[in-house]
Design a protein around this motif. Structure first.
Motif, PDB file in Angstrom:
ATOM      1  N   THR A 291      41.652  33.327  45.845  1.00  0.00           N
ATOM      2  CA  THR A 291      40.824  32.329  45.170  1.00  0.00           C
ATOM      3  C   THR A 291      41.328  32.080  43.753  1.00  0.00           C
ATOM      4  O   THR A 291      41.470  30.932  43.313  1.00  0.00           O
ATOM      5  CB  THR A 291      39.352  32.807  45.090  1.00  0.00           C
ATOM      6  OG1 THR A 291      38.969  33.217  46.384  1.00  0.00           O
ATOM      7  CG2 THR A 291      38.436  31.726  44.591  1.00  0.00           C
ATOM      8  N   ALA A 292      41.637  33.175  43.034  1.00  0.00           N
ATOM      9  CA  ALA A 292      42.121  33.031  41.649  1.00  0.00           C
ATOM     10  C   ALA A 292      43.428  32.247  41.635  1.00  0.00           C
ATOM     11  O   ALA A 292      43.648  31.400  40.769  1.00  0.00           O
ATOM     12  CB  ALA A 292      42.313  34.400  41.016  1.00  0.00           C
ATOM     13  N   ALA A 293      44.300  32.529  42.595  1.00  0.00           N
ATOM     14  CA  ALA A 293      45.590  31.849  42.631  1.00  0.00           C
ATOM     15  C   ALA A 293      45.397  30.372  42.966  1.00  0.00           C
ATOM     16  O   ALA A 293      46.126  29.510  42.487  1.00  0.00           O
ATOM     17  CB  ALA A 293      46.505  32.516  43.649  1.00  0.00           C
ATOM     18  N   ARG A 294      44.396  30.076  43.781  1.00  0.00           N
ATOM     19  CA  ARG A 294      44.159  28.676  44.160  1.00  0.00           C
ATOM     20  C   ARG A 294      43.584  27.892  42.975  1.00  0.00           C
ATOM     21  O   ARG A 294      43.968  26.774  42.706  1.00  0.00           O
ATOM     22  CB  ARG A 294      43.191  28.635  45.341  1.00  0.00           C
ATOM     23  CG  ARG A 294      43.338  27.391  46.171  1.00  0.00           C
ATOM     24  CD  ARG A 294      42.282  27.321  47.243  1.00  0.00           C
ATOM     25  NE  ARG A 294      42.440  28.287  48.313  1.00  0.00           N
ATOM     26  CZ  ARG A 294      41.472  29.103  48.753  1.00  0.00           C
ATOM     27  NH1 ARG A 294      40.289  29.103  48.199  1.00  0.00           N
ATOM     28  NH2 ARG A 294      41.701  29.933  49.741  1.00  0.00           N
ATOM     29  N   GLU A 295      42.670  28.544  42.256  1.00  0.00           N
ATOM     30  CA  GLU A 295      41.930  27.813  41.217  1.00  0.00           C
ATOM     31  C   GLU A 295      42.447  28.048  39.807  1.00  0.00           C
ATOM     32  O   GLU A 295      42.013  27.395  38.867  1.00  0.00           O
ATOM     33  CB  GLU A 295      40.452  28.213  41.288  1.00  0.00           C
ATOM     34  CG  GLU A 295      39.831  27.779  42.610  1.00  0.00           C
ATOM     35  CD  GLU A 295      38.451  28.374  42.833  1.00  0.00           C
ATOM     36  OE1 GLU A 295      37.940  29.056  41.927  1.00  0.00           O
ATOM     37  OE2 GLU A 295      37.907  28.143  43.922  1.00  0.00           O
ATOM     38  N   GLY A 296      43.363  29.027  39.637  1.00  0.00           N
ATOM     39  CA  GLY A 296      43.811  29.410  38.304  1.00  0.00           C
ATOM     40  C   GLY A 296      42.807  30.399  37.731  1.00  0.00           C
ATOM     41  O   GLY A 296      41.630  30.383  38.116  1.00  0.00           O
ATOM     42  N   ALA A 297      43.259  31.295  36.871  1.00  0.00           N
ATOM     43  CA  ALA A 297      42.362  32.314  36.333  1.00  0.00           C
ATOM     44  C   ALA A 297      42.905  32.829  35.016  1.00  0.00           C
ATOM     45  O   ALA A 297      44.114  32.836  34.793  1.00  0.00           O
ATOM     46  CB  ALA A 297      42.243  33.478  37.323  1.00  0.00           C
ATOM     47  N   ASP A 298      41.980  33.246  34.144  1.00  0.00           N
ATOM     48  CA  ASP A 298      42.372  33.855  32.873  1.00  0.00           C
ATOM     49  C   ASP A 298      41.395  34.993  32.596  1.00  0.00           C
ATOM     50  O   ASP A 298      40.230  34.755  32.281  1.00  0.00           O
ATOM     51  CB  ASP A 298      42.303  32.803  31.756  1.00  0.00           C
ATOM     52  CG  ASP A 298      42.760  33.380  30.414  1.00  0.00           C
ATOM     53  OD1 ASP A 298      42.887  34.613  30.291  1.00  0.00           O
ATOM     54  OD2 ASP A 298      42.990  32.581  29.493  1.00  0.00           O
ATOM     55  N   TYR A 299      41.877  36.215  32.783  1.00  0.00           N
ATOM     56  CA  TYR A 299      41.010  37.381  32.601  1.00  0.00           C
ATOM     57  C   TYR A 299      41.327  38.149  31.322  1.00  0.00           C
ATOM     58  O   TYR A 299      40.848  39.273  31.146  1.00  0.00           O
ATOM     59  CB  TYR A 299      41.172  38.345  33.792  1.00  0.00           C
ATOM     60  CG  TYR A 299      40.846  37.747  35.133  1.00  0.00           C
ATOM     61  CD1 TYR A 299      39.541  37.386  35.462  1.00  0.00           C
ATOM     62  CD2 TYR A 299      41.843  37.528  36.074  1.00  0.00           C
ATOM     63  CE1 TYR A 299      39.250  36.838  36.698  1.00  0.00           C
ATOM     64  CE2 TYR A 299      41.563  36.979  37.317  1.00  0.00           C
ATOM     65  CZ  TYR A 299      40.266  36.635  37.624  1.00  0.00           C
ATOM     66  OH  TYR A 299      39.976  36.086  38.842  1.00  0.00           O
ATOM     67  N   VAL A 300      42.158  37.579  30.452  1.00  0.00           N
ATOM     68  CA  VAL A 300      42.594  38.323  29.263  1.00  0.00           C
ATOM     69  C   VAL A 300      41.412  38.569  28.320  1.00  0.00           C
ATOM     70  O   VAL A 300      40.719  37.626  27.940  1.00  0.00           O
ATOM     71  CB  VAL A 300      43.712  37.555  28.515  1.00  0.00           C
ATOM     72  CG1 VAL A 300      44.091  38.267  27.215  1.00  0.00           C
ATOM     73  CG2 VAL A 300      44.942  37.408  29.408  1.00  0.00           C
ATOM     74  N   THR A 301      41.194  39.832  27.988  1.00  0.00           N
ATOM     75  CA  THR A 301      40.182  40.178  26.977  1.00  0.00           C
ATOM     76  C   THR A 301      40.749  41.287  26.097  1.00  0.00           C
ATOM     77  O   THR A 301      41.493  42.151  26.576  1.00  0.00           O
ATOM     78  CB  THR A 301      38.874  40.727  27.596  1.00  0.00           C
ATOM     79  OG1 THR A 301      39.187  41.885  28.387  1.00  0.00           O
ATOM     80  CG2 THR A 301      38.159  39.707  28.445  1.00  0.00           C
ATOM     81  N   ARG A 302      40.377  41.270  24.834  1.00  0.00           N
ATOM     82  CA  ARG A 302      40.823  42.307  23.901  1.00  0.00           C
ATOM     83  C   ARG A 302      40.272  43.673  24.332  1.00  0.00           C
ATOM     84  O   ARG A 302      40.936  44.694  24.171  1.00  0.00           O
ATOM     85  CB  ARG A 302      40.332  41.947  22.487  1.00  0.00           C
ATOM     86  CG  ARG A 302      40.986  42.715  21.383  1.00  0.00           C
ATOM     87  CD  ARG A 302      40.580  42.156  20.038  1.00  0.00           C
ATOM     88  NE  ARG A 302      41.357  40.994  19.661  1.00  0.00           N
ATOM     89  CZ  ARG A 302      42.510  41.075  18.984  1.00  0.00           C
ATOM     90  NH1 ARG A 302      42.979  42.236  18.609  1.00  0.00           N
ATOM     91  NH2 ARG A 302      43.173  39.979  18.680  1.00  0.00           N
ATOM     92  N   ALA A 303      39.076  43.665  24.903  1.00  0.00           N
ATOM     93  CA  ALA A 303      38.431  44.935  25.274  1.00  0.00           C
ATOM     94  C   ALA A 303      39.286  45.739  26.258  1.00  0.00           C
ATOM     95  O   ALA A 303      39.322  46.969  26.187  1.00  0.00           O
ATOM     96  CB  ALA A 303      37.071  44.658  25.879  1.00  0.00           C
ATOM     97  N   GLN A 304      39.976  45.058  27.168  1.00  0.00           N
ATOM     98  CA  GLN A 304      40.780  45.795  28.152  1.00  0.00           C
ATOM     99  C   GLN A 304      41.885  46.624  27.496  1.00  0.00           C
ATOM    100  O   GLN A 304      42.385  47.583  28.061  1.00  0.00           O
ATOM    101  CB  GLN A 304      41.421  44.830  29.148  1.00  0.00           C
ATOM    102  CG  GLN A 304      40.450  44.223  30.135  1.00  0.00           C
ATOM    103  CD  GLN A 304      41.203  43.359  31.144  1.00  0.00           C
ATOM    104  OE1 GLN A 304      41.953  43.850  31.959  1.00  0.00           O
ATOM    105  NE2 GLN A 304      41.008  42.056  31.064  1.00  0.00           N
ATOM    106  N   LEU A 305      42.303  46.209  26.286  1.00  0.00           N
ATOM    107  CA  LEU A 305      43.397  46.911  25.606  1.00  0.00           C
ATOM    108  C   LEU A 305      42.948  48.216  24.960  1.00  0.00           C
ATOM    109  O   LEU A 305      43.796  49.017  24.544  1.00  0.00           O
ATOM    110  CB  LEU A 305      43.961  46.021  24.496  1.00  0.00           C
ATOM    111  CG  LEU A 305      45.133  45.125  24.860  1.00  0.00           C
ATOM    112  CD1 LEU A 305      45.468  44.253  23.661  1.00  0.00           C
ATOM    113  CD2 LEU A 305      46.352  45.938  25.269  1.00  0.00           C
TER     114      LEU A 305
END
Ligand SMILES: Cc1cc2nc3c(=O)[nH]c(=O)nc-3n(C[C@H](O)[C@H](O)[C@H](O)COP(=O)(O)O)c2cc1C
Length: 156
Positions: free
Chosen positions: A133-147
């Protein structure tokens, strides 16, 4: 500090955004893999392509890679498979995103092949379906918290 520079490879920009944030948080100098001065220790960030961290083996030939962030689209890839790519070092995983319009050449063809196969035979597990689904629709999960965990470890 566990490394004296940050080195990264990025194809569509998600890993680069994480690398820039990590450089900001740690104050370490930041280089693309091709431009990094050789030798010394490095923390490496690379994107996942068919389960492999792109550029990591090249980075290990040029630097002492003490730790690494793998950046992928999946929710939580097998930690053992990632850790095995950096024996003796520390591995972290960050969720990046997917931007089909920025893909070119062989990577675009690979992804189109994978997506077509998934469409013909929809995956049974939830995380593979979410990736589709993400690949079909595009996705951006980048968050500073994950770092956070990687930044804390680097600063120890
Ligand atoms: C050909 C190809 C293969 C990929 N394989 C994986 C994979 O095995 N696991 C995963 O989580 N993400 C996979 N991805 C998704 C990328 O890792 C993800 O889009 C990442 O955020 C790209 O980072 P970048 O923008 O720095 O290039 C793949 C993407 C492409 C184009």
């Amino acid at each position: 500090m566990k490394a004296n520079k940050i080195v990264y490879s990025s194809n569509t920009g998600f890993t680069e955004r994480y690398a820039r944030m990590l450089a900001e948080e740690t104050g370490l100098p930041l280089y693309r893999l091709e431009h990094a001065p050789r030798g010394g220790s490095a923390f490496y960030l690379g994107w996942l392509c068919a389960g492999r961290i792109v550029g990591l083996s090249r980075a290990r030939k040029r630097h002492l890679v003490t730790g690494c962030c793998a950046v992928g689209l999946g929710e939580s890839p097998d930690p053992e498979k990632l850790a095995a790519q950096l024996p003796g070092g520390r591995m972290f995983y960050l969720r990046g995103g997917y931007a089909h319009e920025k893909l070119h050449g062989v990577y675009r063809l690979m992804m189109e092949g994978m997506l077509a196969a998934m469409r013909r035979r929809p995956p049974e597990d939830e995380s593979a379906r979410a990736m589709l689904t993400a690949a079909r629709e595009g996705a951006d999960y980048v968050t500073r918290a994950q770092l956070g965990p990687a930044a804390d470890w680097l600063g120890e």
